[in-house]
Every structure is written in C-alpha cells, then in structure tokens.
Motif scaffolding. Structure first.
Motif, PDB file in Angstrom:
ATOM      1  N   GLU A  80       1.057  -3.772  17.356  1.00  0.00           N
ATOM      2  CA  GLU A  80       0.315  -4.802  17.625  1.00  0.00           C
ATOM      3  C   GLU A  80      -0.608  -5.399  16.604  1.00  0.00           C
ATOM      4  OE1 GLU A  80      -1.893  -3.837  21.213  1.00  0.00           O
ATOM      5  OE2 GLU A  80      -0.487  -3.648  22.681  1.00  0.00           O
ATOM      6  N   GLY A  81      -0.932  -4.471  15.682  1.00  0.00           N
ATOM      7  CA  GLY A  81      -1.859  -4.882  14.434  1.00  0.00           C
ATOM      8  C   GLY A  81      -0.891  -5.411  13.535  1.00  0.00           C
ATOM      9  N   VAL A  82       0.273  -4.978  13.392  1.00  0.00           N
ATOM     10  CA  VAL A  82       1.328  -5.786  12.471  1.00  0.00           C
ATOM     11  C   VAL A  82       1.369  -7.280  12.963  1.00  0.00           C
ATOM     12  CG1 VAL A  82       3.443  -5.778  11.579  1.00  0.00           C
ATOM     13  CG2 VAL A  82       2.374  -3.647  11.720  1.00  0.00           C
ATOM     14  N   TYR A  83       1.785  -7.317  14.105  1.00  0.00           N
ATOM     15  CA  TYR A  83       2.063  -8.658  14.699  1.00  0.00           C
ATOM     16  C   TYR A  83       0.748  -9.462  14.718  1.00  0.00           C
ATOM     17  CZ  TYR A  83       6.829  -7.574  15.917  1.00  0.00           C
ATOM     18  OH  TYR A  83       8.270  -7.474  15.927  1.00  0.00           O
ATOM     19  N   ARG A  84      -0.447  -9.091  14.722  1.00  0.00           N
ATOM     20  CA  ARG A  84      -1.622  -9.988  14.663  1.00  0.00           C
ATOM     21  C   ARG A  84      -1.829 -10.490  13.457  1.00  0.00           C
ATOM     22  NH1 ARG A  84      -8.018  -7.995  16.240  1.00  0.00           N
ATOM     23  NH2 ARG A  84      -8.891  -9.788  15.797  1.00  0.00           N
ATOM     24  N   ALA A  85      -1.747  -9.578  12.703  1.00  0.00           N
ATOM     25  CA  ALA A  85      -1.955  -9.847  11.162  1.00  0.00           C
ATOM     26  C   ALA A  85      -0.981 -10.957  10.787  1.00  0.00           C
ATOM     27  CB  ALA A  85      -1.638  -8.822  10.079  1.00  0.00           C
ATOM     28  N   ILE A  86       0.314 -11.027  11.057  1.00  0.00           N
ATOM     29  CA  ILE A  86       1.332 -11.905  10.863  1.00  0.00           C
ATOM     30  C   ILE A  86       0.783 -13.426  11.537  1.00  0.00           C
ATOM     31  CG2 ILE A  86       3.674 -12.725  11.227  1.00  0.00           C
ATOM     32  CD1 ILE A  86       4.426  -9.885  10.985  1.00  0.00           C
ATOM     33  N   PHE A  87       0.728 -13.194  12.920  1.00  0.00           N
ATOM     34  CA  PHE A  87       0.474 -14.391  13.718  1.00  0.00           C
ATOM     35  C   PHE A  87      -1.224 -15.117  13.445  1.00  0.00           C
ATOM     36  CE2 PHE A  87       3.332 -12.593  16.988  1.00  0.00           C
ATOM     37  CZ  PHE A  87       4.412 -13.379  16.456  1.00  0.00           C
ATOM     38  N   GLU A  88      -2.079 -14.102  12.860  1.00  0.00           N
ATOM     39  CA  GLU A  88      -3.275 -14.790  12.738  1.00  0.00           C
ATOM     40  C   GLU A  88      -3.816 -14.777  11.430  1.00  0.00           C
ATOM     41  OE1 GLU A  88      -6.438 -12.813  14.626  1.00  0.00           O
ATOM     42  OE2 GLU A  88      -5.552 -12.704  16.730  1.00  0.00           O
ATOM     43  N   ARG A  89      -2.823 -15.058  10.425  1.00  0.00           N
ATOM     44  CA  ARG A  89      -3.025 -15.130   9.002  1.00  0.00           C
ATOM     45  C   ARG A  89      -3.135 -16.585   8.661  1.00  0.00           C
ATOM     46  NH1 ARG A  89      -0.629 -18.167   5.800  1.00  0.00           N
ATOM     47  NH2 ARG A  89       0.946 -18.489   7.332  1.00  0.00           N
ATOM     48  N   ARG A  90      -3.928 -17.077   7.905  1.00  0.00           N
ATOM     49  CA  ARG A  90      -4.230 -18.326   7.792  1.00  0.00           C
ATOM     50  C   ARG A  90      -4.267 -18.676   6.204  1.00  0.00           C
ATOM     51  NH1 ARG A  90      -2.715 -18.633  11.901  1.00  0.00           N
ATOM     52  NH2 ARG A  90      -3.675 -19.014  14.056  1.00  0.00           N
ATOM     53  N   ASP A  91      -3.798 -20.048   5.852  1.00  0.00           N
ATOM     54  CA  ASP A  91      -4.216 -20.412   4.410  1.00  0.00           C
ATOM     55  C   ASP A  91      -5.622 -21.121   4.321  1.00  0.00           C
ATOM     56  OD1 ASP A  91      -3.623 -21.264   1.871  1.00  0.00           O
ATOM     57  OD2 ASP A  91      -2.206 -22.562   2.196  1.00  0.00           O
ATOM     58  N   MET A  92      -6.511 -20.053   3.780  1.00  0.00           N
ATOM     59  CA  MET A  92      -7.878 -20.479   3.864  1.00  0.00           C
ATOM     60  C   MET A  92      -8.515 -21.217   3.006  1.00  0.00           C
ATOM     61  SD  MET A  92      -8.729 -19.199   6.955  1.00  0.00           S
ATOM     62  CE  MET A  92     -10.650 -19.542   6.861  1.00  0.00           C
ATOM     63  N   ARG A  93      -9.465 -22.138   3.243  1.00  0.00           N
ATOM     64  CA  ARG A  93      -9.747 -23.161   1.954  1.00  0.00           C
ATOM     65  C   ARG A  93     -11.537 -23.046   1.957  1.00  0.00           C
ATOM     66  NH1 ARG A  93      -5.304 -23.235  -0.161  1.00  0.00           N
ATOM     67  NH2 ARG A  93      -3.765 -24.704   0.595  1.00  0.00           N
ATOM     68  N   HIS A  94     -12.188 -22.413   3.348  1.00  0.00           N
ATOM     69  CA  HIS A  94     -13.420 -22.387   3.216  1.00  0.00           C
ATOM     70  C   HIS A  94     -13.899 -20.897   3.076  1.00  0.00           C
ATOM     71  CE1 HIS A  94     -12.362 -25.925   5.439  1.00  0.00           C
ATOM     72  NE2 HIS A  94     -13.519 -26.535   4.946  1.00  0.00           N
ATOM     73  N   PHE A  95     -14.719 -20.523   2.225  1.00  0.00           N
ATOM     74  CA  PHE A  95     -15.353 -19.014   1.966  1.00  0.00           C
ATOM     75  C   PHE A  95     -16.749 -18.852   1.831  1.00  0.00           C
ATOM     76  CE2 PHE A  95     -10.856 -19.772   0.025  1.00  0.00           C
ATOM     77  CZ  PHE A  95     -10.258 -18.599   0.427  1.00  0.00           C
ATOM     78  N   LEU A  96     -17.168 -17.647   1.835  1.00  0.00           N
ATOM     79  CA  LEU A  96     -18.681 -17.331   1.654  1.00  0.00           C
ATOM     80  C   LEU A  96     -18.653 -16.926   0.270  1.00  0.00           C
ATOM     81  CD1 LEU A  96     -19.221 -15.440   5.382  1.00  0.00           C
ATOM     82  CD2 LEU A  96     -19.607 -17.987   4.514  1.00  0.00           C
ATOM     83  N   ALA A  97     -20.026 -16.578  -0.158  1.00  0.00           N
ATOM     84  CA  ALA A  97     -20.129 -16.162  -1.605  1.00  0.00           C
ATOM     85  C   ALA A  97     -20.041 -14.744  -1.446  1.00  0.00           C
ATOM     86  CB  ALA A  97     -21.286 -16.492  -2.185  1.00  0.00           C
ATOM     87  N   THR A  98     -19.950 -14.124  -0.423  1.00  0.00           N
ATOM     88  CA  THR A  98     -20.276 -12.677  -0.316  1.00  0.00           C
ATOM     89  C   THR A  98     -19.272 -11.857  -1.262  1.00  0.00           C
ATOM     90  OG1 THR A  98     -20.875 -12.809   1.943  1.00  0.00           O
ATOM     91  CG2 THR A  98     -20.258 -10.490   1.428  1.00  0.00           C
ATOM     92  N   PRO A  99     -19.601 -10.994  -2.235  1.00  0.00           N
ATOM     93  CA  PRO A  99     -18.579 -10.216  -2.853  1.00  0.00           C
ATOM     94  C   PRO A  99     -17.543  -9.367  -2.012  1.00  0.00           C
ATOM     95  CG  PRO A  99     -20.869  -9.861  -3.753  1.00  0.00           C
ATOM     96  CD  PRO A  99     -20.860 -10.508  -2.471  1.00  0.00           C
ATOM     97  N   VAL A 100     -16.234  -9.099  -2.503  1.00  0.00           N
ATOM     98  CA  VAL A 100     -15.213  -8.492  -1.828  1.00  0.00           C
ATOM     99  C   VAL A 100     -15.296  -7.011  -2.556  1.00  0.00           C
ATOM    100  CG1 VAL A 100     -12.928  -8.259  -1.441  1.00  0.00           C
ATOM    101  CG2 VAL A 100     -13.825 -10.514  -1.583  1.00  0.00           C
ATOM    102  N   ASP A 101     -15.208  -6.136  -1.847  1.00  0.00           N
ATOM    103  CA  ASP A 101     -15.502  -4.548  -2.494  1.00  0.00           C
ATOM    104  C   ASP A 101     -14.070  -4.478  -3.416  1.00  0.00           C
ATOM    105  OD1 ASP A 101     -17.528  -4.043  -1.133  1.00  0.00           O
ATOM    106  OD2 ASP A 101     -16.749  -3.052   0.466  1.00  0.00           O
ATOM    107  N   ALA A 102     -14.403  -3.602  -4.428  1.00  0.00           N
ATOM    108  CA  ALA A 102     -13.402  -3.485  -5.453  1.00  0.00           C
ATOM    109  C   ALA A 102     -12.287  -2.525  -4.672  1.00  0.00           C
ATOM    110  CB  ALA A 102     -13.880  -2.873  -6.558  1.00  0.00           C
ATOM    111  N   GLU A 103     -12.698  -1.679  -3.920  1.00  0.00           N
ATOM    112  CA  GLU A 103     -11.783  -0.884  -3.218  1.00  0.00           C
ATOM    113  C   GLU A 103     -10.816  -1.708  -2.243  1.00  0.00           C
ATOM    114  OE1 GLU A 103     -14.903  -0.412  -3.195  1.00  0.00           O
ATOM    115  OE2 GLU A 103     -15.154   1.608  -4.260  1.00  0.00           O
ATOM    116  N   GLN A 104     -11.354  -2.574  -1.757  1.00  0.00           N
ATOM    117  CA  GLN A 104     -10.448  -3.363  -0.935  1.00  0.00           C
ATOM    118  C   GLN A 104      -9.447  -4.274  -1.777  1.00  0.00           C
ATOM    119  OE1 GLN A 104     -13.558  -5.804   1.239  1.00  0.00           O
ATOM    120  NE2 GLN A 104     -12.299  -5.240   3.088  1.00  0.00           N
ATOM    121  N   LEU A 105      -9.839  -4.788  -2.789  1.00  0.00           N
ATOM    122  CA  LEU A 105      -9.021  -5.660  -3.722  1.00  0.00           C
ATOM    123  C   LEU A 105      -7.821  -4.709  -4.224  1.00  0.00           C
ATOM    124  CD1 LEU A 105     -11.517  -7.845  -5.841  1.00  0.00           C
ATOM    125  CD2 LEU A 105      -9.968  -8.443  -3.996  1.00  0.00           C
TER     126      LEU A 105
END
Length: 224
Positions: free
Chosen positions: A12-37
């Motif tokens: 269910e998690g795999v399909y959720r990621a597929i179906f809820e992936r979006r091409d995003m254009r609006h972002f927050l300034a909050t930094p992304v963790d280096a570990e996530q990157l």
C-alpha cells in the motif's frame, strides 16, 4: 499472492507514493535534512540502467548566485515557451512552472560524458541512457514523496546554457532541474489538471494488444 510479495502495508505504501507523487511548484524554506537527501540519491542510484551504465549525474546547487542564474535562464525560457504556444500563451503565463528560488535544495540532473562506448542495449536505441536517468529521477521522486518532501521537475531550459552555467563537459546533457523541499501540502491532483491545462487520459486508452490501436482486453475489452 506471490511468496515474493511485500506485506500488505508495504504494498500500500508503494502504491500510495506512486499515486500521490506530484510535480511540486510551491515550497517552504525549511531545510531538508542531509540524511534525507542522501537517502533520495541512494534511491536514485538503485534505478535500473541499460547495460548497467548508470548514466545519471546529480549536481547539487549550493551557490546562491548560480541558483539565481539558473532561475533567470528558466524564466527567460518560460517567456519563449509562451510565445511558441500561440493562443495558449496567456494561460501558460498564469501557471507557476517552477520553485527554483523558493525550494530548500536544487539539483541539476544530467547524462554522463563519454557515453559513446556504452552500446549494450543502446546500439539501435542510444536514447536508452535518457530512459535510465529518468528512472533514477523517478526513484528520487518517489523516495522523497514517501518522506513527505516535495520535488518539482523543471525542463524549461536550454541544455547548452545550463551546461555552461554548471561548467560541465561538452558531451554531457542536462535533462532536469529538480526543486526539492518541504511543502505546506501536496496538491490533491496534478497541478496542470487542477488548473485546467489538460487532464489525465483513461488508462484503458493507453493499452493496445498485438497491433497499434487495437483495444486491450486487460480492462474488460473482449480479445479479437
């Protein structure tokens, strides 16, 4: 169910990621963790690649002046694209097509240099290096979505200009500018669909059997 299948929650998690992936254009300034990157890049690096050539290269843009230069070029290309669209120019100019200055992280994704010796799987279809790199981007995208991080793929640029801005070898090919970052929320539907630019086609319109245009039987059609 196949004995090789994931557990139901994992599926269910795999399909959720597929179906809820979006091409995003609006972002927050909050930094992304280096570990996530790092996880996203590792996910990208586990993409399938023709002949195991692994043609993708990711350039993390950390210089703010370089980011502004890339944005200025993309914005110029946005205007040129509007001119090329003719009657739909005004509709296009109302769309937000990138978040380069707002996103926490920016990457340029490119095809490697010295690709010519790789002929395994590319002798008749040399463009398979692009297909492989696109799979890497999709892996990055899905991993980011699963962790609640937005990604936007920007393609409004001249590869030669981006190549020069990033001081890349002549035989490399930039294919994407990726905006990456936290978002207030993910779009409930693809933005271009929500804005009325176009809509997703029916899946059964995309499946043929045996010959081009012959409807498939997988979605209820009767085979001939």
């Amino acid at each position: 169910m196949s004995p090789n299948a994931f557990s139901s929650p994992e599926i269910e998690g795999v399909y959720r990621a597929i179906f809820e992936r979006r091409d995003m254009r609006h972002f927050l300034a909050t930094p992304v963790d280096a570990e996530q990157l790092e996880r996203f890049i590792r996910a990208a690096h586990h993409a399938p690649s023709v002949g195991l050539m692994q043609p993708w290269r990711f350039i993390r843009i950390v210089n703010r002046e370089l980011r502004r230069d890339i944005h200025a070029h993309v914005d110029d290309e946005r205007v040129q694209t509007a001119h090329a669209l003719g009657q739909r120019a005004q509709d296009f100019m109302r769309l937000k097509v990138e978040g380069i200055l707002e996103c926490a992280e920016l990457f340029v994704v490119a095809l490697m240099d010295k690709r010519e010796p790789y002929v395994f799987g590319r002798r008749t279809m040399p463009q398979m290096d692009l297909a492989s790199a696109s799979c890497a981007i999709q892996n990055f995208w899905l991993a980011a979505r699963a962790e609640g991080i937005g990604v936007g793929w920007v393609s409004l640029f001249d590869p030669q200009r981006v190549r020069a801005l990033c001081n890349m070898p002549d035989d490399t090919m930039p294919i994407a500018v990726l905006c990456v970052g936290h978002v207030a929320q993910f779009y409930p539907a693809p933005m271009l669909e929500a804005e009325g630019w176009d809509k997703r086609r029916a899946v059964d319109d995309m499946l043929y059997e045996d010959t081009w245009g012959q409807p498939g039987s997988l979605f209820g059609q009767t085979p001939v």
